[in-house]
Scaffold this motif. Structure first.
Motif, PDB file in Angstrom:
ATOM      1  N   ARG A 355       0.829  -1.202   0.000  1.00 53.54           N
ATOM      2  CA  ARG A 355       0.000   0.000   0.000  1.00 53.54           C
ATOM      3  C   ARG A 355       0.869   1.259   0.000  1.00 53.54           C
ATOM      4  O   ARG A 355       0.595   2.227  -0.720  1.00 53.54           O
ATOM      5  CB  ARG A 355      -0.947   0.012   1.194  1.00 53.54           C
ATOM      6  CG  ARG A 355      -1.864   1.240   1.208  1.00 53.54           C
ATOM      7  CD  ARG A 355      -2.716   1.317   2.464  1.00 53.54           C
ATOM      8  NE  ARG A 355      -3.606   0.173   2.566  1.00 53.54           N
ATOM      9  CZ  ARG A 355      -3.484  -0.796   3.465  1.00 53.54           C
ATOM     10  NH1 ARG A 355      -2.488  -0.750   4.354  1.00 53.54           N
ATOM     11  NH2 ARG A 355      -4.329  -1.791   3.488  1.00 53.54           N
ATOM     12  N   THR A 365      -5.754   3.462  -2.894  1.00 52.17           N
ATOM     13  CA  THR A 365      -5.821   2.132  -2.282  1.00 52.17           C
ATOM     14  C   THR A 365      -7.085   2.044  -1.424  1.00 52.17           C
ATOM     15  O   THR A 365      -7.050   2.193  -0.210  1.00 52.17           O
ATOM     16  CB  THR A 365      -4.578   1.878  -1.423  1.00 52.17           C
ATOM     17  OG1 THR A 365      -4.465   2.935  -0.453  1.00 52.17           O
ATOM     18  CG2 THR A 365      -3.318   1.854  -2.274  1.00 52.17           C
ATOM     19  N   TRP A 369      -9.116  -2.392  -3.541  1.00 51.63           N
ATOM     20  CA  TRP A 369      -7.689  -2.609  -3.834  1.00 51.63           C
ATOM     21  C   TRP A 369      -7.045  -3.483  -2.769  1.00 51.63           C
ATOM     22  O   TRP A 369      -6.277  -4.396  -3.069  1.00 51.63           O
ATOM     23  CB  TRP A 369      -6.979  -1.247  -3.899  1.00 51.63           C
ATOM     24  CG  TRP A 369      -5.519  -1.368  -4.238  1.00 51.63           C
ATOM     25  CD1 TRP A 369      -4.956  -1.303  -5.476  1.00 51.63           C
ATOM     26  CD2 TRP A 369      -4.440  -1.585  -3.316  1.00 51.63           C
ATOM     27  NE1 TRP A 369      -3.590  -1.474  -5.396  1.00 51.63           N
ATOM     28  CE2 TRP A 369      -3.246  -1.658  -4.078  1.00 51.63           C
ATOM     29  CE3 TRP A 369      -4.357  -1.732  -1.942  1.00 51.63           C
ATOM     30  CZ2 TRP A 369      -1.999  -1.862  -3.497  1.00 51.63           C
ATOM     31  CZ3 TRP A 369      -3.116  -1.948  -1.351  1.00 51.63           C
ATOM     32  CH2 TRP A 369      -1.950  -2.000  -2.114  1.00 51.63           C
TER      33      TRP A 369
END
Length: 678
Positions: A355, A365, A369
Motif C-alpha cells: 500500500r 488504495t 484494492w
C-alpha cells in the motif's frame, strides 16, 4: 428481619409455612413477569435479553428441588460487636426467599455476607451472635422435626459438634451427592468464600469434603460475581462421566443451573476416540516435553521465502524483494504469536508494505484494492506460512519418522520416538484412529494455532491424576481466570500422577496458588479412616493423616474359599441396613461377582446414569474414585492391587468409598497395610 423473641417448634413450623407461601408467590410473580416482559417496549436485543432472563428465573423457581426452606437461624444480641445486625434474627437457607414488598427477606441465601457468621461464629468469637439454631428435618417432602440451640454469647468451652449436625453428616444416602450447606465447617467455609481472583489447591483425604467445597465455591462465586461470570462462565472438570452424574444434583439444589460440567476428555475431544495406545506410548504423549515437540512440528512448517514477490496491479506489478519478505516472516516468528495470528500478521504487513508503495506512485488504495492485493499475496503466504490444522499436524508427526526426528531432536530418545510412531499410518489425517492420549496433542496444537475459549473460573477435581499435557490444556482455559484445584496425592492412580502440589500447580499455570489441607473426614467413619491411614505407609507420597469426625462405622474381613458365594451373601446381608451398597472389585472380575449377586436374588445395577437410585451398584475399581456408598463390599483386594502399576493407590481409593460399613471379602492373602492387627 424479625426482632429476637422466643420461638418454639410450633412457631418455627408456622414460619416455615409462611416461607413456603412466599416461595409460591415468587414463582407466580416470576411467571407473571414473563408475560408482562413480552410486551415491554425497547429494542429487539434488550427485549430478547430480558425475556431470556425472566424465563430462566421462572424455570429455576419452578424446578426448585423439594427441600427445607431453611436450615439455620441467627439471633444477634444488643452488644456493639453485633454492628448493624443488633437485635436482629436471620434465617439461613439454600436460597433467598423474599418477604412482603418493602420488608426484609424471610430467608437469607447461605452465600450472603451475613450468613458467613452462621459458619464461622463460635464461643471464642461469637461475632455478635447470642444463639445459633440448627433445624432437624425428615421425610419427603421434608417435615421440621426439631431444633438445637448453641448459646454462643455465654462463652465457655467450644462445642465440637451438635447432634443435628452429626445426624445430617451421617445420614444414609441412596442416589446422587447432596449439598452440604447445612454442615459446612469453618475451614471449609473459608475455602468456599475465597475471592474470585484467588486460585487455591485443596488437598483432602477421602470424606473431607473437598469435592463439596469445590462445588459450593462455584455456587458462591456465581452468586457474588454473577455479572462477571455470566460472560466468561464457570467450568467444572470431573474425572469421569459416572462421577459427574453422582455430583450433578448439587448445583441445581443450590439454585445454579448454568455451569458447564464435563470431563477433560470430553472437553478436548467430544467424539469418542476410536484408537488406543499402549501404556508406554501414552506416557510419552502425556509428557511435558511433547509441548516443545509439537511447537517445533507446527512452526517447522514455516519456510523462508524462495525468491522475490511480484503482485500484479492492473498494468503494473509491485515487487517485494526476497530480503524484505524474509524480514517480515522472521520478525513475525520472533514475536511468537499464535500460529494463526502470525499468518494473518504476515499478510497484513505485506499488504501494508504494498500500500505504501502504491500510494507513493499516486495509486488510490481503497477497500477493493486492499482485498485484491491480499488475494494476490495469499499464494505466497500459503507457501511460506501454510494453513495448519491440528489433526493434519499431529498425523504427520506420528506418521513420518523424518518429521518426528526433526521435531524431537534433543528432546525425545529414539525409543520414545519409536513408541510414538503409528505402526500403520492412515492414508490421511481424516481416516486416523485417534486415541484418548492423542486428544491432548491435538489440543496443544490447536492452542498454538488459536487460543481456546477461556473461563472466569475452572474447578478441576481429582487433579492429582492430570498429566503435564492435560494440565497445559486446563491452563489455557484459565489463563485469565482462577482455579480451584481439588485432589489427594494418595489417590493418584495414573502413570503420570502428581507427587507434589507445587509442581502440579506450576503445570496448571498457577505457581503461586496456596495449598490447603483438609484433614478431618466427615463422611468416612473412624474404622475406615484407621485402615486408610495404615495403608498410607505403603504409598510413595507424603500427605497428612486424616482424623475422623465420627467414631462409628464397622470394618469386617471375610476370608473364604468361595469368593463369589461369600460376596453374594455379604451383599445380601448389607441390605438389612439403611442406605446404598457398592460392590467394588477389579474390573475384569466384576461381571462374575455381580452375576453371583443377581443369582442370589438381589437386584444390582451397573454403574452409570441409571444407577443413582439403586440400592446396590456394581462398581469397577477404576471408576470408584469420587463416589461413596453407605455400605461397601470390596472383593479380593489383592486382585485390585495387581491390576495396574499403581494398584496400591487404587486400593486406597476403593477402601475409602464407605461412609458407614466396610466389608472385605478375600480368598488370597491381604496386601500389606490392610491386614487386621493380630
Amino acid at each position: 428481619m424479625m426482632l429476637v423473641t422466643g420461638t418454639g417448634l410450633d412457631g418455627e413450623r408456622a414460619y416455615l409455612e409462611e416461607c413456603r407461601a412466599a416461595l409460591r408467590g415468587m414463582l407466580d410473580g416470576a411467571r407473571l413477569n414473563v408475560v408482562v416482559g413480552e410486551h415491554v417496549a425497547g429494542d429487539r436485543y434488550s427485549a430478547e435479553r430480558l425475556g431470556r432472563h425472566l424465563k430462566s428465573l421462572a424455570k429455576q423457581l419452578a424446578e426448585e428441588p423439594e427441600g427445607p426452606a431453611f436450615f439455620g437461624r441467627l439471633d444477634f444480641g444488643d452488644g456493639p460487636d453485633a454492628g448493624d445486625h443488633r437485635g436482629q434474627r436471620y434465617y439461613v437457607g439454600r436460597r433467598h426467599i423474599s418477604g412482603r414488598t418493602g420488608e426484609q427477606p424471610l430467608v437469607l441465601d447461605w452465600r450472603a455476607p451475613v450468613s458467613t457468621v452462621f459458619y464461622q461464629a463460635d464461643t471464642r468469637d461469637p461475632r455478635g451472635v447470642t444463639v445459633r439454631r440448627r433445624f432437624g428435618w425428615s421425610g419427603n417432602p421434608p417435615a421440621l422435626t426439631g431444633f438445637e440451640d448453641e448459646r454462643l454469647g455465654e462463652g465457655g468451652a467450644l462445642r465440637t459438634a451438635s447432634r443435628i449436625l452429626a445426624e445430617e453428616i451421617e445420614r444414609p444416602r441412596v442416589g446422587p451427592m447432596r449439598d452440604i450447606v447445612a454442615t459446612i465447617q469453618p475451614e471449609q467455609d473459608e475455602l468456599v468464600r475465597a475471592g474470585i481472583g484467588e486460585s487455591i489447591c485443596v488437598q483432602g483425604a477421602p470424606g473431607t469434603g473437598k469435592t463439596a467445597v469445590g462445588l459450593h465455591r462455584a455456587a458462591y462465586l456465581l452468586y457474588t460475581h454473577r455479572r462477571r461470570l455470566t460472560g466468561s462462565g464457570v467450568l467444572i472438570l470431573g474425572p469421569n462421566r459416572a462421577f459427574l452424574g453422582y455430583v450433578s444434583a448439587v448445583l441445581p439444589a443450590l439454585g445454579e443451573m448454568d455451569v458447564e460440567q464435563t470431563t477433560l476428555e470430553e472437553l478436548l475431544a467430544p467424539e469418542l476416540p476410536k484408537g488406543s495406545d499402549g501404556e508406554a506410548t501414552a506416557v510419552v504423549k502425556h509428557d511435558a516435553r511433547m509441548a516443545e515437540v509439537l511447537c517445533r512440528a507446527l512452526y517447522g512448517r514455516v519456510v523462508r521465502p524462495g525468491g522475490p514477490l511480484a503482485v500484479p496491479d492492473g498494468a503494473y506489478r509491485w515487487r517485494v524483494s526476497e530480503e524484505e519478505l524474509d524480514r517480515v516472516v522472521s520478525d513475525t516468528l520472533r514475536e511468537a504469536p499464535p500460529y494463526g495470528i502470525g499468518r494473518e500478521r504476515v499478510l497484513s504487513r505485506l499488504t501494508a508494505l504494498l500500500r505504501v508503495r502504491a500510494e507513493a506512485r499516486g495509486r488510490t488504495t481503497d477497500t477493493a484494492w486492499t482485498r485484491g492485493t491480499a488475494r494476490a499475496v495469499r499464494e505466497f503466504l500459503n507457501a511460506v506460512w501454510p494453513v495448519a490444522r491440528p489433526r493434519e499436524v499431529v498425523a504427520e508427526l506420528l506418521s513420518d519418522p523424518a518429521v518426528l526426528a526433526r521435531a524431537a531432536d534433543g528432546i525425545l530418545t529414539s525409543d520414545e520416538q519409536s513408541a510414538l510412531l503409528w505402526a500403520r499410518p492412515p492414508r490421511s489425517f481424516r481416516s486416523a484412529r485417534w486415541s484418548a492420549a492423542d486428544a491432548v496433542l491435538l489440543d496443544e496444537v490447536a492452542g498454538l494455532i488459536e487460543r481456546p475459549r477461556g473461563y472466569g473460573h475452572v474447578i478441576v477435581d481429582e487433579a492429582q491424576d492430570l498429566s503435564p499435557m492435560q494440565c497445559g490444556a486446563v491452563a489455557r482455559r484459565s489463563e485469565h481466570g482462577s482455579l480451584t484445584v481439588l485432589g489427594d496425592l494418595a489417590q493418584g492412580t495414573t502413570p503420570w500422577a502428581a507427587r507434589s502440589w507445587p509442581e502440579q500447580l506450576a503445570a496448571l499455570g498457577k505457581p503461586g496458588a496456596a495449598t490447603v489441607a483438609l484433614t478431618t473426614g466427615f463422611r468416612v467413619p473412624g474404622a475406615v479412616v484407621t485402615l486408610a491411614n495404615r495403608l498410607l505407609d505403603e504409598l510413595a507420597v507424603e500427605v497428612p493423616r486424616t482424623r475422623s469426625f465420627r467414631g462409628d462405622g464397622s470394618l469386617r474381613f471375610h476370608p473364604t474359599s468361595d469368593l463369589a458365594g461369600t460376596t453374594a451373601r455379604v451383599v445380601r446381608e448389607a441390605l438389612a441396613h439403611e442406605g446404598s451398597v457398592g460392590l467394588v472389585a477389579a474390573d475384569d472380575a466384576l461381571d462374575e461377582l455381580a452375576g453371583a449377586v443377581r443369582a442370589s436374588g438381589v437386584e444390582i445395577a451397573t454403574l452409570g446414569e441409571d444407577s443413582h437410585g439403586a440400592r446396590v451398584t456394581a462398581v469397577p475399581a477404576t471408576l470408584a474414585k469420587g463416589l461413596e456408598y453407605d455400605h461397601v463390599v470390596v472383593a479380593e483386594p489383592a486382585a485390585v492391587v495387581e491390576a495396574e502399576p499403581k494398584g496400591v493407590n487404587r486400593l486406597y481409593v476403593v477402601l475409602t468409598r464407605a461412609v458407614s460399613r466396610l466389608e472385605v471379602v478375600h480368598t488370597r492373602p491381604l496386601p500389606p497395610g490392610i491386614a487386621p492387627p493380630i
